[in-house]
Write an enzyme that holds these catalytic residues in place. Sequence first.
Site, mmCIF file in Angstrom:
data_model
loop_
_atom_site.group_PDB
_atom_site.id
_atom_site.type_symbol
_atom_site.label_atom_id
_atom_site.label_comp_id
_atom_site.label_asym_id
_atom_site.label_seq_id
_atom_site.Cartn_x
_atom_site.Cartn_y
_atom_site.Cartn_z
ATOM 1 N N LYS A 174 52.798 -27.474 104.508
ATOM 2 C CA LYS A 174 53.709 -27.030 105.580
ATOM 3 C C LYS A 174 53.148 -27.382 106.966
ATOM 4 O O LYS A 174 53.844 -27.945 107.806
ATOM 5 C CB LYS A 174 53.920 -25.513 105.444
ATOM 6 C CG LYS A 174 54.588 -24.835 106.617
ATOM 7 C CD LYS A 174 56.087 -24.957 106.595
ATOM 8 C CE LYS A 174 56.695 -24.378 107.862
ATOM 9 N NZ LYS A 174 58.122 -24.503 107.928
ATOM 10 N N THR B 111 55.145 -18.525 106.612
ATOM 11 C CA THR B 111 54.231 -19.588 107.049
ATOM 12 C C THR B 111 53.005 -18.901 107.632
ATOM 13 O O THR B 111 53.112 -18.206 108.650
ATOM 14 C CB THR B 111 54.880 -20.465 108.142
ATOM 15 O OG1 THR B 111 56.074 -21.029 107.610
ATOM 16 C CG2 THR B 111 53.939 -21.580 108.577
ATOM 17 N N LYS C 284 53.624 -21.906 116.872
ATOM 18 C CA LYS C 284 52.881 -21.168 115.829
ATOM 19 C C LYS C 284 52.324 -22.145 114.796
ATOM 20 O O LYS C 284 51.142 -22.093 114.439
ATOM 21 C CB LYS C 284 53.815 -20.153 115.158
ATOM 22 C CG LYS C 284 53.202 -19.481 113.943
ATOM 23 C CD LYS C 284 54.233 -18.685 113.148
ATOM 24 C CE LYS C 284 53.632 -18.266 111.802
ATOM 25 N NZ LYS C 284 54.550 -17.579 110.929
HETATM 26 P P1 NAD Z 1 61.593 -12.725 111.588
HETATM 27 O O1 NAD Z 1 60.699 -12.198 112.630
HETATM 28 O O2 NAD Z 1 63.048 -12.859 111.848
HETATM 29 O O3 NAD Z 1 61.436 -11.847 110.228
HETATM 30 C C1 NAD Z 1 60.249 -11.261 109.804
HETATM 31 C C2 NAD Z 1 60.596 -9.860 109.330
HETATM 32 O O4 NAD Z 1 59.429 -9.237 108.792
HETATM 33 C C3 NAD Z 1 61.081 -8.959 110.470
HETATM 34 O O5 NAD Z 1 62.366 -8.450 110.155
HETATM 35 C C4 NAD Z 1 60.030 -7.851 110.533
HETATM 36 O O6 NAD Z 1 60.546 -6.593 110.894
HETATM 37 C C5 NAD Z 1 59.517 -7.867 109.115
HETATM 38 N N1 NAD Z 1 58.207 -7.231 108.973
HETATM 39 C C6 NAD Z 1 57.104 -7.363 109.763
HETATM 40 N N2 NAD Z 1 56.099 -6.618 109.298
HETATM 41 C C7 NAD Z 1 56.557 -6.008 108.181
HETATM 42 C C8 NAD Z 1 55.986 -5.102 107.246
HETATM 43 N N3 NAD Z 1 54.722 -4.683 107.367
HETATM 44 N N4 NAD Z 1 56.750 -4.664 106.212
HETATM 45 C C9 NAD Z 1 58.029 -5.075 106.089
HETATM 46 N N5 NAD Z 1 58.641 -5.932 106.944
HETATM 47 C C10 NAD Z 1 57.917 -6.386 107.970
HETATM 48 O O7 NAD Z 1 60.967 -14.132 111.168
HETATM 49 P P2 NAD Z 1 61.699 -15.301 110.344
HETATM 50 O O8 NAD Z 1 62.293 -16.279 111.299
HETATM 51 O O9 NAD Z 1 62.524 -14.705 109.273
HETATM 52 O O10 NAD Z 1 60.407 -16.035 109.739
HETATM 53 C C11 NAD Z 1 59.711 -15.482 108.642
HETATM 54 C C12 NAD Z 1 58.630 -16.468 108.234
HETATM 55 O O11 NAD Z 1 59.231 -17.715 107.891
HETATM 56 C C13 NAD Z 1 57.613 -16.767 109.349
HETATM 57 O O12 NAD Z 1 56.341 -16.870 108.770
HETATM 58 C C14 NAD Z 1 58.107 -18.093 109.917
HETATM 59 O O13 NAD Z 1 57.052 -18.851 110.494
HETATM 60 C C15 NAD Z 1 58.657 -18.758 108.669
HETATM 61 N N6 NAD Z 1 59.715 -19.760 108.925
HETATM 62 C C16 NAD Z 1 60.720 -19.501 109.799
HETATM 63 C C17 NAD Z 1 61.698 -20.471 110.011
HETATM 64 C C18 NAD Z 1 62.834 -20.219 110.970
HETATM 65 O O14 NAD Z 1 63.538 -21.176 111.317
HETATM 66 N N7 NAD Z 1 63.075 -18.990 111.399
HETATM 67 C C19 NAD Z 1 61.639 -21.701 109.333
HETATM 68 C C20 NAD Z 1 60.615 -21.914 108.415
HETATM 69 C C21 NAD Z 1 59.647 -20.933 108.216
#
Ligand code: NAD
Length: 297
Positions: free
Chosen positions: A168, A93, A243
């Site tokens: 979204k 997102t 966010k």
């Molecule tokens: P998270 O922080 O658990 O996972 C993100 C991952 O990206 C982390 O493991 C981090 O180490 C990795 N990362 C960061 N920079 C990086 C790079 N340069 N190279 C490789 N890996 C890298 O977050 P999440 O909860 O998995 O959410 C991910 C996305 O999905 C976000 O944009 C969030 O807004 C969206 N989202 C999350 C949810 C939820 O309920 N968690 C629901 C809908 C959407």
Amino acid sequence: MAKIGFIGLGNMGLPMAANLLKAGHALTGHDVSAQARANAQGATIPLADTPDQAVRDAEIIITMLPNGALVLDVFQTILATATPGTLLIDCSTIDVASARLAHQRADAAGCPALDAPVSGGVGGAIAGSLTFMVGGTERAFASAEPILGAMGKKIVHCGPAGSGQAAKICNNLILGISMIGVSEAFVLAEKLGLDASALFDVASTSSGQCWALTSYCPVPGPVPSSPANHGYKPGFAAALMLKDLALSQDAATSAGAQTALGAHAAEIYRRFVENGGGSDDFSAIINAIRRPNPAAQ
Ligand code: NAD
């Protein structure tokens, strides 16, 4: 079956990658965090040490990252390695402007791209029942659909580049405002001596009906599966709601749209997160609303 590179194996990315492997695709993952890599190893996801190794020879590259700056950064790295024609699907997102820029850069490198953010949370990612909101060309959408189908149940093509992110943040603008509205109603009911289950019985079958009420009711009791019954464990963390509301306000400012309630909702969530509520489910906002109103007699 496709050869997939998957960058970002966090709370969402890890179970999504696991579902792609389960569907028979060949997948190599990458994440910068040692914890995420350990979790991925536990889930027997093949890992590469660098993003370019993860995407080498991939037909499809999926990113699931925290924000737009990181997506653009990772796109820069992978576009230097990816073969022209490789399909890039960003499921993070992020802000609409960065999403459109990511499309432009992929386009310049000869790679079709899609913005494909999700709703459904970690539970939906594990169950493979996410909703995907997709922006990009018809052609790119058609080639991505079977891949997205291994991770989700509902896949909507919303329009050209950036439309998935627009859908979204507009959806979550509704959700953030409506959760505050539902919470205010339950707090007012408490103060008026009206039983929460009576309010739920009326509102859930009346014009107050909405998802925040019937699926994520912010008081314990009426909806047994709602986070209110489980100590407000997310669910959808308040920090992520903040966010998304902040992204909606940035978009509203640049598009010249009036979102007065969205701005107020963002402010209410900002205070909640600053006071330590960021890792609670977003329905825990009711606890902030329950605090006494200083204007009360
Ligand atoms: P998270 O922080 O658990 O996972 C993100 C991952 O990206 C982390 O493991 C981090 O180490 C990795 N990362 C960061 N920079 C990086 C790079 N340069 N190279 C490789 N890996 C890298 O977050 P999440 O909860 O998995 O959410 C991910 C996305 O999905 C976000 O944009 C969030 O807004 C969206 N989202 C999350 C949810 C939820 O309920 N968690 C629901 C809908 C959407």
